[in-house]
Write a protein that holds these residues in place. Structure first.
Motif, PDB file in Angstrom:
ATOM      1  N   UNK A 235      37.567  66.443  33.282  1.00 27.02           N
ATOM      2  CA  UNK A 235      38.570  66.672  32.226  1.00 27.02           C
ATOM      3  C   UNK A 235      39.224  65.359  31.800  1.00 27.02           C
TER       4      UNK A 235
ATOM      5  N   UNK B 166      44.019  70.208  22.037  1.00 25.17           N
ATOM      6  CA  UNK B 166      44.260  69.208  23.084  1.00 25.17           C
ATOM      7  C   UNK B 166      45.650  69.392  23.699  1.00 25.17           C
TER       8      UNK B 166
ATOM      9  N   UNK C  59      38.968  64.240  27.966  1.00 25.75           N
ATOM     10  CA  UNK C  59      40.203  64.341  27.170  1.00 25.75           C
ATOM     11  C   UNK C  59      40.190  63.502  25.875  1.00 25.75           C
ATOM     12  N   UNK C  60      39.860  62.202  25.920  1.00 31.43           N
ATOM     13  CA  UNK C  60      39.882  61.433  24.664  1.00 31.43           C
ATOM     14  C   UNK C  60      38.901  61.978  23.627  1.00 31.43           C
TER      15      UNK C  60
ATOM     16  N   UNK D  25      47.012  72.735  31.690  1.00 30.96           N
ATOM     17  CA  UNK D  25      46.733  72.059  32.966  1.00 30.96           C
ATOM     18  C   UNK D  25      48.034  71.643  33.654  1.00 30.96           C
TER      19      UNK D  25
ATOM     20  N   UNK E 285      50.683  65.072  19.867  1.00 21.32           N
ATOM     21  CA  UNK E 285      49.935  65.951  20.793  1.00 21.32           C
ATOM     22  C   UNK E 285      50.743  66.090  22.087  1.00 21.32           C
TER      23      UNK E 285
ATOM     24  N   UNK F  28      41.890  70.529  16.480  1.00 19.35           N
ATOM     25  CA  UNK F  28      41.505  69.948  17.779  1.00 19.35           C
ATOM     26  C   UNK F  28      42.690  69.271  18.462  1.00 19.35           C
ATOM     27  N   UNK F  29      43.638  68.801  17.642  1.00 21.47           N
ATOM     28  CA  UNK F  29      44.847  68.213  18.258  1.00 21.47           C
ATOM     29  C   UNK F  29      45.699  69.303  18.901  1.00 21.47           C
TER      30      UNK F  29
ATOM     31  N   UNK G 173      36.045  57.371  31.398  1.00 21.37           N
ATOM     32  CA  UNK G 173      36.960  57.845  30.342  1.00 21.37           C
ATOM     33  C   UNK G 173      37.019  56.833  29.192  1.00 21.37           C
TER      34      UNK G 173
ATOM     35  N   UNK H 110      48.858  72.876  37.291  1.00 21.98           N
ATOM     36  CA  UNK H 110      48.871  71.925  38.397  1.00 21.98           C
ATOM     37  C   UNK H 110      50.217  71.227  38.577  1.00 21.98           C
TER      38      UNK H 110
ATOM     39  N   UNK I 253      52.689  58.399  32.813  1.00 23.10           N
ATOM     40  CA  UNK I 253      51.540  59.218  32.413  1.00 23.10           C
ATOM     41  C   UNK I 253      51.495  59.371  30.886  1.00 23.10           C
TER      42      UNK I 253
ATOM     43  N   UNK J  68      45.567  55.360  25.676  1.00 22.59           N
ATOM     44  CA  UNK J  68      44.139  55.690  25.471  1.00 22.59           C
ATOM     45  C   UNK J  68      43.919  56.368  24.119  1.00 22.59           C
TER      46      UNK J  68
ATOM     47  N   UNK K  37      45.120  61.187  34.718  1.00 20.91           N
ATOM     48  CA  UNK K  37      46.115  62.262  34.604  1.00 20.91           C
ATOM     49  C   UNK K  37      45.926  63.161  35.824  1.00 20.91           C
TER      50      UNK K  37
ATOM     51  N   UNK L  10      38.074  65.123  23.324  1.00 18.19           N
ATOM     52  CA  UNK L  10      38.691  66.341  22.809  1.00 18.19           C
ATOM     53  C   UNK L  10      39.735  65.988  21.744  1.00 18.19           C
ATOM     54  N   UNK L  11      40.531  64.952  22.039  1.00 15.78           N
ATOM     55  CA  UNK L  11      41.580  64.543  21.098  1.00 15.78           C
ATOM     56  C   UNK L  11      40.982  63.998  19.806  1.00 15.78           C
ATOM     57  N   UNK L  12      39.787  63.408  19.917  1.00 16.49           N
ATOM     58  CA  UNK L  12      39.152  62.871  18.718  1.00 16.49           C
ATOM     59  C   UNK L  12      38.524  63.972  17.879  1.00 16.49           C
ATOM     60  N   UNK L  13      38.289  65.118  18.521  1.00 16.85           N
ATOM     61  CA  UNK L  13      37.797  66.280  17.787  1.00 16.85           C
ATOM     62  C   UNK L  13      36.307  66.269  17.549  1.00 16.85           C
TER      63      UNK L  13
ATOM     64  N   UNK M   9      44.408  66.750  35.744  1.00 21.79           N
ATOM     65  CA  UNK M   9      43.062  66.987  35.210  1.00 21.79           C
ATOM     66  C   UNK M   9      42.011  66.568  36.227  1.00 21.79           C
TER      67      UNK M   9
ATOM     68  N   UNK N   1      45.612  72.382  25.849  1.00 21.87           N
ATOM     69  CA  UNK N   1      44.867  72.095  27.075  1.00 21.87           C
ATOM     70  C   UNK N   1      45.735  71.315  28.067  1.00 21.87           C
TER      71      UNK N   1
ATOM     72  N   UNK O 281      45.932  58.981  22.627  1.00 20.94           N
ATOM     73  CA  UNK O 281      46.419  60.343  22.370  1.00 20.94           C
ATOM     74  C   UNK O 281      47.716  60.228  21.562  1.00 20.94           C
TER      75      UNK O 281
END
Lengths: 407, 248
Positions: free
Chosen positions: B101, A8, B105-106, A15, A321, A4-5, B153, A19, A308, A315, B94, B108-111, B97, A11, A317
């Motif tokens: 998204x 992420x 995101x958090x 993006x 990652x 999943x990492x 979020x 973008x 960023x 948060x 971000x 997703x990162x946590x799985x 996103x 992903x 991450x």
């Protein structure tokens, strides 16, 4: 790093590509494609030049293997029973054709002003069987005037434009402008002197200073029969390796001197190695320029996104990652660049070069690509882009969160 | 829920800066506590220590039963992701996103279970009133809307504590009120523990307690009068009633 990492990171990379700054992306892809083009095309042209030179040596001078008369234990002037020997050699798998030569020493004289005063130039006189020669060497295709010899041409010769003179080629000395139909006189080393009519003039452009007569004429001068100074062997080296071929010929002719063309390249070999070195240097410089440019672009991009990156870390991450997302982006741009470079080289530049090869006197030069060069180019650029993505992303991502968040 | 004891943060240098000095306090589960004080009083520094984005010089922080300062860097990152929700002063989304998204995101990162978390992210955006803005990019949202996305979020991994660093500082008064009411609702309806920094005296009405900082020292703890809280409960109930009517 778990699935999943990685997802992420992929992903975020996706993006960011979708973008992110179009101009940075275009510039990155453009630089990588140019670098790949540079690596491939320059090495392709140098490899093409090597290939052309080697082919010229094989086609004009040595064939694939040259067999000379016995050197040990006692030096002999000629190869005896050349007919039987060649017949046996021609049964070896891979052998396409053979031809025999007599090499004679002598001087060629030309009375340009027809006043009884001859200008003599020393040169190699090669006796050939004109039809056999056509199957082994391709000198007959380099005629610039007149015709090639016939087996029955006892009183005619073909000589090089460098020796004839007046064809605009540099030569330390020449006959002053012999043309087809002119009469010349050859004084052989055994003091036999005979007049000949010039039947053809060739320009091999690698500066062979040779005169050709027929083997029957040579045998009448040398008082030999069914002998040869050397035998040339043309082979299909795609199906039979040169080493194997040499070994098989050694089995058939154990006392003779057998040399593959690679040995006869002589000083050319050093030149060819120099071309390899130049190709390698150009490739390394291209990869370095690409890596450094990518590094700068990605670093500036990462610095611009420092806040960023700080937010992402704040948060929760992981830095790994974030770094991996930059790696994915680098790989993507690198892949696109390589793909565009590959397309441009093989679908634009190479077809153009094949349609318009460069005339390099001894042939037409077009790029030749080796699989190794193609793969090495891709791998080196991918590795360079990985490093160029990894280092700046790591430098920015490892910074303290508070420092990243501050403006 | 949060137990801070003898927390000190000194920034070294030729002239060391004592940003926090021996700060101790306790926040109960489900409390909405504001940190107030003048500029440079140490509010943000305190929140950064609790949010594990800075490391104090000394002291202890317990969140739940976890001694968070004893965690390794990797464990702190994991703890931030799973147990803390952080909301920044500026709309820290971000830009590449969409709103959905950004919220997802958090998770997703946590799985966590992908489908469920995606749905949860959508629900959270609906909760903050942005159900119709799922696919908008931050540049297409107003400041207030971006801040509400940031709140969603922060909530996506069901954090133990929500930390907000002057979340209304860059908003106009109407948007600020919407965000603060949102905090109040989250606190009331989800029993979410919230610690927020504010410098607006009128924000008092939204919180249970105020920690007043002055020169890095916890000056005093002010309990918001019951009457204000009662008034707020009525307002909240009225709001909930209206929402029920809307659903019907």
């Amino acid at each position: 790093m778990n699935t999943h990492e990685i997802k992420t990171a992929a992903f975020l990379a996706y993006k960011s590509i979708l973008r992110g700054s179009r101009s940075t992306a275009v510039l990155l892809v453009f630089i990588i494609s140019l670098s790949y083009l540079n690596i491939l095309f320059v090495s392709g042209m140098l490899f093409g030049l090597q290939d052309l030179m080697v082919r010229s040596i094989i086609n004009l001078f040595s064939a694939h293997v040259t067999i000379s008369a016995q050197q040990e234990p006692r030096v002999k002037a000629y190869i005896p029973d050349q007919g039987d020997l060649r017949a046996e050699i021609e049964t070896i798998p891979g052998v396409i054709a053979t031809s025999r030569h007599y090499l004679l020493a002598g001087s060629i004289g030309f009375d340009k002003l027809k006043n009884g005063v001859f200008k003599y130039i020393s040169g190699a006189i090669v006796a050939i069987h004109p039809e056999e020669e056509k199957r082994v060497l391709s000198l007959h295709t380099f005629l610039i005037d007149g015709e090639w010899l016939e087996p029955t041409d006892h009183d005619q010769i073909v000589l090089s434009s460098a020796l004839a003179g007046g064809y605009g080629l540099f030569a330390p000395s020449d006959l002053g402008g012999v043309r087809v139909g002119d009469k010349v006189r050859i004084v052989f080393a055994n003091e036999v002197s005979r007049p000949y009519t010039v039947k053809g003039i060739y320009n091999d452009a690698i500066g062979l200073f040779e005169t050709f007569i027929t083997v029957e004429e040579a045998e009448s001068i040398l008082s030999t029969h069914n002998e040869a100074t050397q035998i040339l062997v043309k082979a299909d080296v795609e199906t039979t390796s040169l080493d194997t071929l040499v070994r098989r010929i050694e089995d058939v002719a154990p006392n003779l001197k057998i040399q593959p063309y690679t040995v006869l390249l002589g000083s050319f070999a050093a030149f060819l190695s120099a071309l390899d070195l130049i190709s390698a240097i150009v490739s390394v410089i291209s990869v370095l320029v690409a890596a450094i440019t990518m590094f700068v672009l990605i670093y500036v991009n990462a610095i611009n996104k420092r806040r960023q990156i700080g937010i992402l870390k704040a948060i929760g991450i992981k830095s790994g990652i974030i770094v991996m997302s930059y790696l994915f982006q680098s790989l993507f741009y690198s892949f696109c660049g390589v793909l565009i470079g590959y397309f441009f080289v093989f679908y634009v530049l190479t077809p153009f070069m094949y349609a318009n090869p460069i005339d390099v006197i001894f042939g037409y030069l077009s790029p030749v690509y080796s699989e190794t060069a193609i793969i090495a180019g891709i791998v080196s650029l991918l590795v360079a882009s990985l490093l160029a993505g990894l280092i700046p992303a790591w430098l920015v991502a490892r910074a303290a969160i508070l420092k990243s968040l501050s403006r | 829920m949060i137990n801070v004891s003898h927390l000190t943060r000194t920034y070294p240098g030729d002239v060391p800066i004592h940003a926090l000095r021996d700060v101790s306090f306790h926040v109960k589960k489900g409390e909405l506590v504001a940190i107030m004080g003048r500029s440079g009083s140490g509010k943000s520094t305190l929140l950064h220590q609790i949010g594990l984005i800075d490391t104090p010089t000394s002291g202890k922080i317990l969140i739940g039963s976890e001694d968070v300062l004893a965690l390794s860097d990797k464990e702190k990152t994991k703890f931030r992701l799973a147990s803390l929700g952080f909301i920044f002063q500026e709309y820290a989304l971000i830009p590449e996103l969409t709103a959905w998204e950004n919220v997802y995101l958090p998770a997703m990162a946590e799985g966590n279970d992908t489908k469920a978390r995606k749905h949860h992210a959508k629900e959270l955006l609906e909760l903050v009133g942005l159900g119709n803005r799922l696919h908008h990019y931050p540049s297409e949202l107003s400041g207030g809307e971006q801040q509400r996305v940031a709140v969603a979020r922060a909530l996506v991994n069901n954090p133990k504590v929500l930390l907000a660093d002057e979340p209304t500082a860059n908003l106009d008064s109407a948007s600020a009120r919407v965000v603060l009411e949102l905090f109040r609702r989250l606190n009331r309806e989800l029993n979410q523990t919230i610690l927020l920094i504010t410098h607006e005296p009128e924000d008092k009405e939204f919180v249970d307690r105020i920690l007043w900082l002055s020169d890095g020292v916890l000056d005093r703890v002010e309990n918001v009068p019951k009457s204000v809280q009662e008034m707020r409960k009525i307002l909240a109930a009225d709001g909930a009633g209206k929402r029920k009517q809307q659903k019907v």
